[in-house]
Design a protein around this motif. Structure first.
Motif, PDB file in Angstrom:
ATOM      1  N   ALA A 423       0.772  -1.106   0.030  1.00 37.51           N
ATOM      2  CA  ALA A 423      -0.153   0.153  -0.121  1.00 37.51           C
ATOM      3  C   ALA A 423       0.939   1.168   0.084  1.00 37.51           C
ATOM      4  CB  ALA A 423      -0.915  -0.010   1.434  1.00 37.51           C
ATOM      5  N   PRO A 424       1.192   1.782  -1.098  1.00 36.01           N
ATOM      6  CA  PRO A 424       2.173   2.917  -1.269  1.00 36.01           C
ATOM      7  C   PRO A 424       1.791   4.021  -0.240  1.00 36.01           C
ATOM      8  CG  PRO A 424       1.680   1.967  -3.458  1.00 36.01           C
ATOM      9  CD  PRO A 424       0.612   1.566  -2.284  1.00 36.01           C
ATOM     10  N   GLY A 425       0.284   4.324  -0.313  1.00 38.19           N
ATOM     11  CA  GLY A 425      -0.011   5.694   0.244  1.00 38.19           C
ATOM     12  C   GLY A 425      -1.204   6.036   0.505  1.00 38.19           C
ATOM     13  N   ASN A 426      -1.780   6.496   1.434  1.00 32.64           N
ATOM     14  CA  ASN A 426      -3.058   6.945   1.540  1.00 32.64           C
ATOM     15  C   ASN A 426      -2.938   8.303   2.595  1.00 32.64           C
ATOM     16  OD1 ASN A 426      -5.129   4.985   0.290  1.00 32.64           O
ATOM     17  ND2 ASN A 426      -3.826   3.782   1.629  1.00 32.64           N
ATOM     18  N   ILE A 427      -3.688   9.253   2.328  1.00 36.51           N
ATOM     19  CA  ILE A 427      -3.671  10.658   2.844  1.00 36.51           C
ATOM     20  C   ILE A 427      -5.402  10.903   3.286  1.00 36.51           C
ATOM     21  CG2 ILE A 427      -3.335  12.972   2.536  1.00 36.51           C
ATOM     22  CD1 ILE A 427      -1.059  12.573   0.664  1.00 36.51           C
ATOM     23  N   ALA A 428      -5.487  11.008   4.452  1.00 31.79           N
ATOM     24  CA  ALA A 428      -6.680  11.246   4.933  1.00 31.79           C
ATOM     25  C   ALA A 428      -6.741  12.723   5.526  1.00 31.79           C
ATOM     26  CB  ALA A 428      -7.365  10.147   5.966  1.00 31.79           C
ATOM     27  N   THR A 429      -7.932  13.341   5.397  1.00 29.94           N
ATOM     28  CA  THR A 429      -7.652  14.821   5.938  1.00 29.94           C
ATOM     29  C   THR A 429      -9.266  15.162   6.621  1.00 29.94           C
ATOM     30  OG1 THR A 429      -8.473  15.853   3.560  1.00 29.94           O
ATOM     31  CG2 THR A 429      -6.097  15.744   3.994  1.00 29.94           C
ATOM     32  N   SER A 430      -9.229  16.265   7.225  1.00 32.70           N
ATOM     33  CA  SER A 430     -10.395  16.721   7.882  1.00 32.70           C
ATOM     34  C   SER A 430     -11.054  17.750   6.795  1.00 32.70           C
ATOM     35  CB  SER A 430     -10.369  17.285   9.161  1.00 32.70           C
ATOM     36  OG  SER A 430      -9.678  18.510   9.034  1.00 32.70           O
ATOM     37  N   ASN A 431     -12.339  18.256   7.194  1.00 32.71           N
ATOM     38  CA  ASN A 431     -13.065  19.207   6.388  1.00 32.71           C
ATOM     39  C   ASN A 431     -12.550  20.652   6.340  1.00 32.71           C
ATOM     40  OD1 ASN A 431     -15.200  17.270   5.699  1.00 32.71           O
ATOM     41  ND2 ASN A 431     -16.523  17.807   7.558  1.00 32.71           N
ATOM     42  N   THR A 432     -11.666  21.098   7.426  1.00 37.16           N
ATOM     43  CA  THR A 432     -10.949  22.236   7.380  1.00 37.16           C
ATOM     44  C   THR A 432      -9.425  22.182   7.046  1.00 37.16           C
ATOM     45  OG1 THR A 432     -10.196  21.617   9.762  1.00 37.16           O
ATOM     46  CG2 THR A 432     -12.365  22.585   9.623  1.00 37.16           C
ATOM     47  N   SER A 433      -8.910  21.098   6.467  1.00 39.29           N
ATOM     48  CA  SER A 433      -7.728  20.831   6.183  1.00 39.29           C
ATOM     49  C   SER A 433      -7.571  21.609   4.617  1.00 39.29           C
ATOM     50  CB  SER A 433      -7.193  19.464   6.046  1.00 39.29           C
ATOM     51  OG  SER A 433      -5.940  19.550   5.469  1.00 39.29           O
ATOM     52  N   SER A 434      -6.676  22.229   4.401  1.00 33.78           N
ATOM     53  CA  SER A 434      -6.194  22.524   2.895  1.00 33.78           C
ATOM     54  C   SER A 434      -5.834  21.506   2.056  1.00 33.78           C
ATOM     55  CB  SER A 434      -5.024  23.898   2.999  1.00 33.78           C
ATOM     56  OG  SER A 434      -4.040  23.243   3.664  1.00 33.78           O
ATOM     57  N   PHE A 435      -5.516  20.380   2.382  1.00 30.92           N
ATOM     58  CA  PHE A 435      -5.139  19.280   1.617  1.00 30.92           C
ATOM     59  C   PHE A 435      -6.253  18.427   1.199  1.00 30.92           C
ATOM     60  CE2 PHE A 435      -1.377  19.891   4.275  1.00 30.92           C
ATOM     61  CZ  PHE A 435      -0.432  20.153   3.443  1.00 30.92           C
ATOM     62  N   ASN A 436      -6.069  17.654   0.088  1.00 29.91           N
ATOM     63  CA  ASN A 436      -7.249  17.116  -0.172  1.00 29.91           C
ATOM     64  C   ASN A 436      -6.993  15.316  -0.055  1.00 29.91           C
ATOM     65  OD1 ASN A 436      -8.687  18.830  -1.455  1.00 29.91           O
ATOM     66  ND2 ASN A 436      -7.525  18.719  -3.270  1.00 29.91           N
ATOM     67  N   ASP A 437      -8.112  14.330   0.104  1.00 28.98           N
ATOM     68  CA  ASP A 437      -7.946  13.099   0.455  1.00 28.98           C
ATOM     69  C   ASP A 437      -7.147  12.565  -0.935  1.00 28.98           C
ATOM     70  OD1 ASP A 437      -8.871  13.280   2.824  1.00 28.98           O
ATOM     71  OD2 ASP A 437     -10.802  12.326   2.313  1.00 28.98           O
ATOM     72  N   SER A 439      -5.632   8.587  -2.397  1.00 28.69           N
ATOM     73  CA  SER A 439      -5.288   7.033  -2.222  1.00 28.69           C
ATOM     74  C   SER A 439      -4.357   6.498  -3.275  1.00 28.69           C
ATOM     75  CB  SER A 439      -6.578   6.297  -1.743  1.00 28.69           C
ATOM     76  OG  SER A 439      -6.232   5.171  -1.713  1.00 28.69           O
ATOM     77  N   ILE A 440      -3.369   5.867  -3.210  1.00 30.66           N
ATOM     78  CA  ILE A 440      -2.609   5.585  -4.106  1.00 30.66           C
ATOM     79  C   ILE A 440      -3.007   3.881  -4.093  1.00 30.66           C
ATOM     80  CG2 ILE A 440      -0.289   5.154  -5.060  1.00 30.66           C
ATOM     81  CD1 ILE A 440      -1.107   7.862  -4.541  1.00 30.66           C
ATOM     82  N   GLU A 441      -3.157   3.452  -5.413  1.00 29.84           N
ATOM     83  CA  GLU A 441      -3.547   2.014  -5.820  1.00 29.84           C
ATOM     84  C   GLU A 441      -2.652   0.964  -4.881  1.00 29.84           C
ATOM     85  OE1 GLU A 441      -6.086   1.862  -9.784  1.00 29.84           O
ATOM     86  OE2 GLU A 441      -3.893   1.392  -9.704  1.00 29.84           O
ATOM     87  N   GLN A 442      -3.122  -0.009  -4.377  1.00 28.09           N
ATOM     88  CA  GLN A 442      -2.193  -1.111  -3.890  1.00 28.09           C
ATOM     89  C   GLN A 442      -2.017  -2.030  -4.921  1.00 28.09           C
ATOM     90  OE1 GLN A 442      -3.882  -3.317  -0.591  1.00 28.09           O
ATOM     91  NE2 GLN A 442      -4.735  -1.678   0.519  1.00 28.09           N
TER      92      GLN A 442
END
Length: 790
Positions: A423-437, A439-442
């Motif tokens: 699983a190369p990487g997943n990024i999870a954020t909140s509604n207030t974050s300036s980043f976006n969710d 998900s990199i394919e496994q």
């Protein structure tokens, strides 16, 4: 569109060749069995006090001194001799020799328990052992580390460290001060296969590399293969570090541990059923975070900075022919600044092994192995909060068999099937974050291998070890897979369903080693080995970090290949008290991977577009002098070597030094036993500075200084050197408990070894640039640890 292959397509063209190789090797070795009637002596060798099986213990038939052998990883041995009466000697370093007389008129089982040496004295080498593995064994580049020596080598803050001790051997170089990574004969740090009870450990470091994951209390045996890699090992180019855990005391219950400046450890062991089964549990934890909680600084108070590890193992012997072993490791690092950021990473492994003795000649080990490495990075800033995670998970089935075909042939063969999930990487954020969710394919794949090898004692002087390993990779769906041109642009893109084969590779890896004894005290050896690697580490940092990315061979990334030839001279003298070796090697590297300038590796779905591919070469000379026995022992190692890479996109397609290239490397280790209570030790190291890239010019953009760089790795850090000393005071003997104190000073003369050199505009002289050198340990660091055992 990429063409889908089937399993039949992959193996059909190679099946006849594979079958021919197996049958030919078996037929050649089988011819030796049609001789006069002989009988077999087999059994296990154990520690008399604990019941631990002894790995590498020697068995010699005194009347037939060439008919000797060593126990395998489970303490099992097998010898064959004609009908007669014989005297057998059983020996192991640190243990008393046991002699038994055997009347051999039928196959016999002879199990032996060796008593440890109870008194401090010089070891007398008996006449029944005229040489040892240094001279007689066909293996080259094999180093076995004694746990007593590892525990006596002084290290940072008194934490005994296998990987730091490994780096003191010739041909092995530390990745840098404060780092447990190591380079073997020019290979990168990810080209070392690190096994803990057969399970792969992907990140063997704690606290960003200051300590290794291996608690020495839980370790039984350590073997490093840096040259002639046996055919049963594969998947890495440079070396194999095979670590076995203690099995536990099947005679009595014991508790031991230690309390140090930054960590404490404890080990429990004892019988499950006396003489039939035992268990071992060992734990270690640092407590730097406790000091942070007491800090008056509000920004530091409540922060996290600790690691822990837990080793556990149990075994049960149903009878003389069947035994089961279950072992596991669990470790984690937690580092974070209160309300700002946090990171954690850890390894988990599990192994179930079943030993079966079919008869006195055929030994089987069946293993089911699990391994997981994962990390998480989290930001707690309200506008930039996110959590990034990544992991690699392996499930492996192995079957290894050992067949003793008399005393002239020892056959090993087996197979393994290893399933990877990355699983190369997943990024999870909140509604207030300036980043976006994101998900990199496994990615999914199977690594498969089958091997066969034979150790053939052709005569009293010549011993050969030859074999072949057949390895393959199946890259599987589901997922979208792309191919890229040299500029990183997408050429094709195709989607695959679950279980569909995206890409396959098949490689033959011949292995050959030979030893020719010029006399009982010296020999010459030679070897050739081919190795392949399908799991690759992508990193654009100067040292291994928890966030480094693992990828599999794919339609863009080909398996890395290494061909190594080596030869050497080996000598023992003064009744085998001293060992000397001189080895030279040359290694050809194919399909090497590097990143393009400015590459972005983290959370990049198209990370393979950021890579470039090339070749390399490594060559060198290794000198090693070791004193094995007596009050004073230790070793001196020296390595003269070069490691160079060649990429079309880097340095105009010219060879350039790899970052692990160091011309000179010197290590000196000394251990002195003053008396029964006091022992002293010291280490000294010297090494050429690492290859680095420095700026050659600068320009101003919008008021900011930007540096320009020319050739990669065209410069060197200053050379490094350091002296460490240690001492151990054993407590007075008591019937029910024992204790000792360990003292140490790391970096005795406070030398400033450069960790990194950075460049910036001078704050005092306008329009000039200054170099800033950073050293991790610029002063001497004392340590003290209290050790106990009940």
């Amino acid at each position: 569109m990429l063409k889908c292959a089937t399993i039949k397509d992959i193996f059909a063209p190679n099946f006849c060749m594979v079958k021919y190789l197996f049958l030919s090797l078996i037929l050649v070795t089988a011819l030796s069995s049609f001789a006069q009637k002989k009988y077999t002596i087999s059994g296990t060798i154990k520690d008399q006090a604990t019941g631990e099986q002894l790995i590498g213990a020697t068995v010699i038939i005194n009347e037939l001194p060439q008919n000797g052998t060593a126990t395998n990883s489970y303490g099992f041995y097998s010898l064959t001799a004609p009908d007669g009466v014989y005297t057998l000697s059983f020996t192991y370093i640190g243990y008393e020799t046991v002699v038994k007389q055997v009347l051999l008129h039928q196959n016999q089982t002879v199990n032996v328990a060796l008593p440890s040496k109870s008194e401090l004295k010089e070891v007398v080498v008996r006449a029944d052992k005229p040489n040892n593995d240094n001279v007689a064994s066909p293996m080259m580049g094999e180093e076995k580390l004694n746990m007593t020596q590892i525990n006596n080598v002084p290290v940072l803050l008194g934490e005994k460290d296998i990987l730091k001790t490994i780096s003191l051997l010739p041909g092995v170089k530390s990745a840098g001060e404060g780092n447990t990574g190591f380079y073997v004969r020019g290979g990168a740090s990810d080209q070392n296969l690190i096994l803990l009870d057969e399970a792969t450990v992907y990140n063997a470091s704690h606290l960003f590399g200051f300590f290794s994951t291996f608690n020495s209390d839980a370790i039984k045996d350590v073997t490093l293969y840096k040259g002639g890699m046996p055919a049963e090992y594969g998947g890495r180019l440079s070396s194999v570090l095979d670590i076995k855990m203690n099995e536990g005391n099947n005679k009595d219950y014991t508790v031991q541990g230690g309390i140090g400046l930054i960590s404490s450890r404890i080990k429990l062991e004892g019988p499950i059923v006396e003489d039939k089964g035992s268990f071992m549990i060992s734990a270690r934890r640092t407590y730097i975070d406790l000091f942070l909680k007491a800090s008056s600084d509000s920004t530091v108070k409540g922060s996290s900075l600790y690691f822990y590890d837990l080793n556990a193992k149990a075994n049960y012997h149903f009878d003389d022919k069947n035994a089961i072993y279950i072992s596991g490791y669990f470790g984690k690092d937690v580092i974070g600044l209160k309300n700002t950021f946090g990171t954690n990473w850890g390894n988990s492994t599990g192994t179930i092994r079943f030993n079966h003795l079919f008869n006195s000649k055929l030994f089987s080990n069946t293993s089911l192995i699990f391994s997981n490495y994962n990390y998480a990075i989290q930001s707690f800033e309200s506008s930039d909060d996110f959590k990034a995670t990544s992991q690699i998970t392996d499930v492996n089935f192995k079957e290894d068999l050992q067949y003793s075909m008399g005393n002239h042939h020892s056959l090993k063969f087996g197979l393994n099937i290893l399933h990877h999930t990355i699983a190369p990487g997943n990024i999870a954020t909140s509604n207030t974050s300036s980043f976006n969710d994101k998900s990199i394919e496994q990615r999914y794949g199977y690594e498969t291998a089958a091997y066969i090898s034979d150790e053939w004692r052709a005569n009293d002087k010549l011993t050969l070890l030859y074999g072949i390993r057949m390895s393959g990779l199946l890259l599987l769906g589901p997922g979208t897979f792309k191919t890229y041109d040299e500029a990183g642009n997408t050429i094709t893109s195709a989607s695959y369903k679950s279980g569909q084969i995206v890409k396959d590779y098949f490689n033959l890896e011949p292995r050959f080693s030979a030893s020719y004894q010029l006399s009982s005290e010296n020999s010459i050896k030679a070897s050739y080995n081919r190795s392949t690697q399908n799991i690759h580490l992508l990193s654009n940092s100067t040292s291994s970090t928890p966030t480094d990315l693992y990828v599999m061979s794919s339609n863009n990334i080909k398996p890395e290949i290494a061909d190594q030839v080596s030869t050497g001279y080996f000598k023992n003298f003064q009744d085998n008290i001293f060992e000397f070796s001189a080895e030279i090697y040359y290694k050809w590297l194919q399909n090497q991977i590097d990143y393009k300038d400015g590459a972005q590796l983290i959370a990049n779905q198209d990370v393979e577009s950021q890579l470039t591919y090339g070749s390399g070469r490594a060559y060198g000379l290794e000198l090693f002098l070791k004193k094995k026995y007596g009050r004073f022992n230790g070793w001196i190692g020296y390595t003269l070597s070069r490691t160079e890479l060649k990429f079309a996109d880097i340095n105009n397609d010219q060879y350039y030094p790899a970052r692990q290239d160091r011309t000179h490397d010197v290590s000196v280790v000394g251990i002195y036993q003053l008396n029964k209570r006091w022992s002293f030790s010291s280490t000294f190291i010297y090494g050429t500075g690492n290859a680095v890239t420095y700026p050659t010019g600068k320009y101003n953009v919008g008021g900011l200084t930007t540096f320009s760089y020319s050739a990669r790795n065209a410069y060197r850090l200053p050379s490094s050197n350091r002296l460490d000393i240690g001492a151990t005071l054993e407590g007075k003997e008591h019937k029910k408990y024992h204790s000792s104190w360990t003292f140490g000073i790391y970096n005795v003369y406070a030398h400033r070894d450069p960790y990194i050199i950075s460049f910036r505009d001078s704050k005092t002289v306008p329009n000039t640039t200054e170099a800033v050198e950073t050293s991790i340990f610029a002063t001497r660091i004392p340590s003290i640890t209290w050790n106990f055992k009940f």
